[in-house]
Design a protein around this motif. Structure first.
Motif, PDB file in Angstrom:
ATOM      1  N   ARG A 142       0.942  -1.156  -0.002  1.00 16.26           N
ATOM      2  CA  ARG A 142       0.047  -0.029  -0.027  1.00 16.26           C
ATOM      3  C   ARG A 142       0.699   1.325  -0.071  1.00 16.26           C
ATOM      4  O   ARG A 142       0.558   2.130  -0.732  1.00 16.26           O
ATOM      5  N   ARG A 143       1.665   1.341   0.968  1.00 14.77           N
ATOM      6  CA  ARG A 143       2.569   2.577   0.949  1.00 14.77           C
ATOM      7  C   ARG A 143       3.513   2.773  -0.091  1.00 14.77           C
ATOM      8  O   ARG A 143       3.963   3.808  -0.781  1.00 14.77           O
ATOM      9  N   PHE A 144       3.898   1.653  -0.741  1.00  7.91           N
ATOM     10  CA  PHE A 144       4.826   1.527  -1.919  1.00  7.91           C
ATOM     11  C   PHE A 144       3.938   2.194  -3.144  1.00  7.91           C
ATOM     12  O   PHE A 144       4.454   2.712  -3.909  1.00  7.91           O
ATOM     13  N   MET A 145       2.780   1.656  -3.105  1.00 10.72           N
ATOM     14  CA  MET A 145       1.920   2.216  -4.361  1.00 10.72           C
ATOM     15  C   MET A 145       1.404   3.657  -3.879  1.00 10.72           C
ATOM     16  O   MET A 145       1.330   4.482  -5.169  1.00 10.72           O
ATOM     17  N   ASP A 146       1.007   4.073  -2.873  1.00 13.83           N
ATOM     18  CA  ASP A 146       0.584   5.387  -2.547  1.00 13.83           C
ATOM     19  C   ASP A 146       1.790   6.506  -2.484  1.00 13.83           C
ATOM     20  O   ASP A 146       1.365   7.603  -2.789  1.00 13.83           O
ATOM     21  N   TYR A 147       2.882   6.011  -2.057  1.00 12.51           N
ATOM     22  CA  TYR A 147       3.942   7.117  -1.916  1.00 12.51           C
ATOM     23  C   TYR A 147       5.064   6.874  -2.681  1.00 12.51           C
ATOM     24  O   TYR A 147       5.737   7.815  -3.368  1.00 12.51           O
ATOM     25  N   TYR A 148       5.927   5.597  -2.242  1.00 12.09           N
ATOM     26  CA  TYR A 148       7.204   5.520  -2.969  1.00 12.09           C
ATOM     27  C   TYR A 148       7.350   5.516  -4.452  1.00 12.09           C
ATOM     28  O   TYR A 148       8.084   6.070  -5.019  1.00 12.09           O
ATOM     29  N   LEU A 149       6.397   4.914  -5.009  1.00  9.65           N
ATOM     30  CA  LEU A 149       6.503   4.797  -6.430  1.00  9.65           C
ATOM     31  C   LEU A 149       5.784   6.110  -7.071  1.00  9.65           C
ATOM     32  O   LEU A 149       6.668   6.729  -7.926  1.00  9.65           O
ATOM     33  N   GLY A 181      22.115  11.231  -6.324  1.00  9.15           N
ATOM     34  CA  GLY A 181      22.596  10.670  -5.215  1.00  9.15           C
ATOM     35  C   GLY A 181      21.319   9.916  -4.550  1.00  9.15           C
ATOM     36  O   GLY A 181      21.707   8.914  -3.640  1.00  9.15           O
ATOM     37  N   MET A 182      20.315  10.201  -4.493  1.00 11.98           N
ATOM     38  CA  MET A 182      19.014   9.665  -4.045  1.00 11.98           C
ATOM     39  C   MET A 182      18.631   8.406  -4.587  1.00 11.98           C
ATOM     40  O   MET A 182      17.999   7.337  -4.260  1.00 11.98           O
ATOM     41  N   MET A 183      19.029   8.133  -6.090  1.00 11.50           N
ATOM     42  CA  MET A 183      18.737   6.959  -6.807  1.00 11.50           C
ATOM     43  C   MET A 183      18.982   5.605  -6.345  1.00 11.50           C
ATOM     44  O   MET A 183      18.392   4.593  -6.192  1.00 11.50           O
ATOM     45  N   ARG A 184      20.184   5.537  -5.744  1.00 16.55           N
ATOM     46  CA  ARG A 184      20.842   4.192  -5.306  1.00 16.55           C
ATOM     47  C   ARG A 184      19.919   3.865  -3.875  1.00 16.55           C
ATOM     48  O   ARG A 184      19.500   2.848  -3.679  1.00 16.55           O
ATOM     49  N   THR A 185      19.628   4.892  -3.142  1.00 15.99           N
ATOM     50  CA  THR A 185      18.787   4.809  -1.901  1.00 15.99           C
ATOM     51  C   THR A 185      17.258   4.026  -2.438  1.00 15.99           C
ATOM     52  O   THR A 185      16.713   3.169  -1.671  1.00 15.99           O
ATOM     53  N   VAL A 186      16.909   4.547  -3.519  1.00 11.85           N
ATOM     54  CA  VAL A 186      15.501   4.183  -3.879  1.00 11.85           C
ATOM     55  C   VAL A 186      15.485   2.919  -4.562  1.00 11.85           C
ATOM     56  O   VAL A 186      14.618   2.137  -4.121  1.00 11.85           O
TER      57      VAL A 186
END
Length: 244
Positions: A142-149, A181-186
């Motif tokens: 849910r959180r992946f679909m609603d925020y992270y992605l 710099g953020m992409m590796r963390t993502v």
């Protein structure tokens, strides 16, 4: 568009030729001559019509309408439904997200960001495929679909626009560096999200292995892991030790 059926014209030409030939060869002076020619014309017309096998208007099949671009052609492109509205929405949104990643990968020239996008695309596809097979795991993403992605796509779209601006101002350069710099963390977060979907299954497998090992040892099929391993040294009942 409907078209009228074509009629056989050969009988009409035959009658016309008959009248031309008759007028040239036989003088038509009396009404009886015209009546005779009319009778012969009917016979010629019917004979030629039969020879030509002219089809009547009702025998011809109406032309088939060509399939429109939005009917049969659009059917294969529609994603099949699973019967679960919640799952169907997630799979549809996931397909759109992966398509957007492909577009961004094609637009962004930086090889490092491009490689990260390809990895995100691969991991995301595996996440949606796992949820398709196990819909009970939907709450886990849910959180992946609603925020992270969506937030990740927003960052990549901003990177795409700024990198295409063609200038190296302070704001643009700083933003590009932050996104890079953020992409590796993502990527690591996406991979961890995929790994978490297998948590319950991994626990079940570990439990099954432990139970299997215990039962096999109890039945004498394997060594009991709870007993200490026997020493390879020969036993010395007298307790005599030789020292050099």
């Amino acid at each position: 568009m409907e078209t009228s059926p074509r009629k056989c014209v050969a009988p009409f030409y035959a009658v016309a030729v008959l009248w031309l030939a008759g007028g040239a060869l036989v003088p038509l002076y009396e009404p009886m001559h015209y009546g005779l020619m009319a009778a012969v014309s009917v016979v010629v017309f019917l004979a030629v019509n039969a020879l030509c096998h002219c089809a009547s208007p009702g025998d011809e099949q109406p032309p088939q309408a060509a399939p429109t671009a939005g009917s049969e052609a659009a059917a294969p492109s529609q994603a099949p439904t699973t019967g679960n509205p919640d799952l169907d929405k997630i799979l549809k949104d996931g397909q759109l997200a992966i398509s957007e990643m492909k577009r961004l990968d094609a637009n962004i020239a930086d090889p490092g960001i491009s490689a990260d996008i390809v990895r995100l695309e691969q991991v995301s596809a595996k996440i949606f495929e796992e949820v398709r097979h196990s819909p009970e795991k939907i709450p886990q993403i849910r959180r992946f679909m609603d925020y992270y992605l969506p937030t990740t796509l927003k960052l990549l779209n901003s990177y795409d626009r700024m990198s295409a601006a063609g200038i190296s101002g302070e704001n643009i350069s700083t933003t590009l560096s932050k996104v890079e710099g953020m992409m590796r963390t993502v990527v690591a977060a996406f991979e961890k999200q995929l790994d978490s979907l297998y948590g319950a299954e991994a626990l079940d497998i570990s439990t099954d292995i432990t139970v299997l090992e215990t039962m096999m040892a109890r039945e004498g099929l394997t060594e009991d892991p709870l007993k200490p391993a026997k020493s390879d040294q020969p036993e010395n009942p007298d307790g005599i030790h030789l020292e050099l």
